[in-house]
Enzyme design. Structure first.
Site, mmCIF file in Angstrom:
data_model
loop_
_atom_site.group_PDB
_atom_site.id
_atom_site.type_symbol
_atom_site.label_atom_id
_atom_site.label_comp_id
_atom_site.label_asym_id
_atom_site.label_seq_id
_atom_site.Cartn_x
_atom_site.Cartn_y
_atom_site.Cartn_z
ATOM 1 N N LYS A 54 0.840 -1.203 0.000
ATOM 2 C CA LYS A 54 0.000 0.000 0.000
ATOM 3 C C LYS A 54 0.875 1.254 0.000
ATOM 4 O O LYS A 54 0.628 2.209 -0.733
ATOM 5 C CB LYS A 54 -0.936 0.017 1.219
ATOM 6 C CG LYS A 54 -2.083 -0.976 1.103
ATOM 7 C CD LYS A 54 -2.912 -1.080 2.382
ATOM 8 C CE LYS A 54 -3.980 -2.165 2.211
ATOM 9 N NZ LYS A 54 -4.805 -2.391 3.403
ATOM 10 N N GLN A 98 -4.988 -1.425 9.725
ATOM 11 C CA GLN A 98 -4.962 -2.710 9.043
ATOM 12 C C GLN A 98 -5.574 -3.810 9.912
ATOM 13 O O GLN A 98 -5.277 -3.920 11.104
ATOM 14 C CB GLN A 98 -3.505 -3.061 8.675
ATOM 15 C CG GLN A 98 -3.332 -4.289 7.827
ATOM 16 C CD GLN A 98 -3.851 -4.131 6.388
ATOM 17 O OE1 GLN A 98 -4.008 -3.017 5.898
ATOM 18 N NE2 GLN A 98 -4.110 -5.249 5.736
ATOM 19 N N ASP A 121 -11.428 3.131 4.521
ATOM 20 C CA ASP A 121 -12.043 1.801 4.394
ATOM 21 C C ASP A 121 -13.567 1.846 4.376
ATOM 22 O O ASP A 121 -14.202 0.835 4.073
ATOM 23 C CB ASP A 121 -11.684 0.945 5.621
ATOM 24 C CG ASP A 121 -10.359 0.224 5.474
ATOM 25 O OD1 ASP A 121 -10.043 -0.217 4.363
ATOM 26 O OD2 ASP A 121 -9.671 0.078 6.499
#
Ligand code: GUN
Length: 288
Positions: A54, A98, A121
């Site tokens: 990422k 995460q 997210d």
């Protein structure tokens, strides 16, 4: 007949190129480059690799990337303090923690703490609620990646029957909402669904996210259907999906391979989410 194989790698590469151009235009006009912050808590080896990828992808399109790591035994209170700091950090436009988190940390508590306007997210309930209401909201990178693949290959969505196997927060639930918002008629299946093959055979769009390799064979697929395989189970140094490709490929109309289908899309969609959040934040900043 043989399915069209959906090339997620190529679609993702095109998306990243477009994002890089948008970032270059933004900075040329004197705007700050979008900032993405990722929190990695604990020592999950797969998560460490995802997060590194990422970061690399973010820097490659011109974002500023911040990685915050913490030990596996970090308390929820300390993690919340870290998130609160990033929530108010002006350099951060998109933020994610995460998953999976160490078992003593409740992921819902963390999702609640992420500022909705930085929620890369779409896990904060305010954003999930907006999505459920059919309003604009950031959504998870993986379900957005599935939608982008359908659109890139002109798979008809409006009016189609869509079946989503798996009801996780990461994939199934948000994807069912995104498909509903795009006017598909959606059924969400799970471990208690009766006659799963029969329900799946009704699908024009069949999405599977179970993590059970080979679980979806030709007996689950209507001829000509679009089959999106979100399964990623590590095996022999690579990953395998939920779909038994050998039996499904001759029946389906479209099929995402694993690897090379949905997988490459997730980082590209995270970058696009972050760019959208950055653009929205720039717009809402009053310049006097
Ligand atoms: N772990 C695996 N996929 C994801 C994701 O999309 N977001 C976060 N935060 N963690 C993940």
């Amino acid at each position: 007949m043989s399915a069209i194989i959906i090339d997620g790698k190529a679609v993702a590469a095109r998306l990243r190129e477009g994002i890089a151009r948008d970032v270059a235009a933004m900075t040329a006009q004197g705007s700050r480059a979008p900032g993405l912050a990722v929190v990695l808590c604990g020592d999950n080896a797969a998560s460490a690799i995802y997060v590194r990828n990422k970061g690399r992808a973010a820097e490659k399109v011109g974002f500023r990337f911040q990685l915050q790591t913490c030990e596996a035994d970090t308390s929820t209170a300390d993690l919340l303090r870290l998130v609160a700091g990033l929530n108010t950090d002006e350099a951060v436009d998109g933020l994610l923690v995460q998953l999976p988190l160490p078992s003593h940390v409740d992921p819902d508590v963390i999702a609640d703490a992420i500022a909705p306007d930085k929620d890369a997210d779409g896990f904060n309930p305010a954003n999930f609620g907006r999505l459920a209401e059919g309003r604009a909201a950031p959504a998870g990178a993986t379900p957005l990646g599935c939608m982008e693949l359908l659109r890139s290959y002109d798979v008809p969505i409006s009016g189609s029957r869509a079946v989503v196997v798996g009801r996780s927060l990461l994939v199934g639930r948000p994807l069912a909402l995104l498909l509903t918002n795009a006017d598909a008629t959606v059924t969400m299946c799970h471990s208690r669904t009766r006659d799963l093959p029969g329900v799946c055979r009704e699908a024009d769009i069949l999405v599977t996210a179970t993590g059970r390799p080979g679980a979806i064979d030709a007996g689950y697929v209507k001829p000509g259907a679009c089959v999106i395989d979100v399964g990623t189970t590590p095996r022999d140094g690579t990953v395998v999906g939920d779909v038994d490709r050998e039996s499904v490929e001759p029946v389906a109309g479209w099929l995402t391979p694993v690897p090379g289908g949905v997988g490459p899309m997730t980082i590209a969609m995270l970058l696009r989410n972050t760019l959208s959040l950055a653009t929205a934040r720039r717009r809402s900043t009053v310049v006097v």
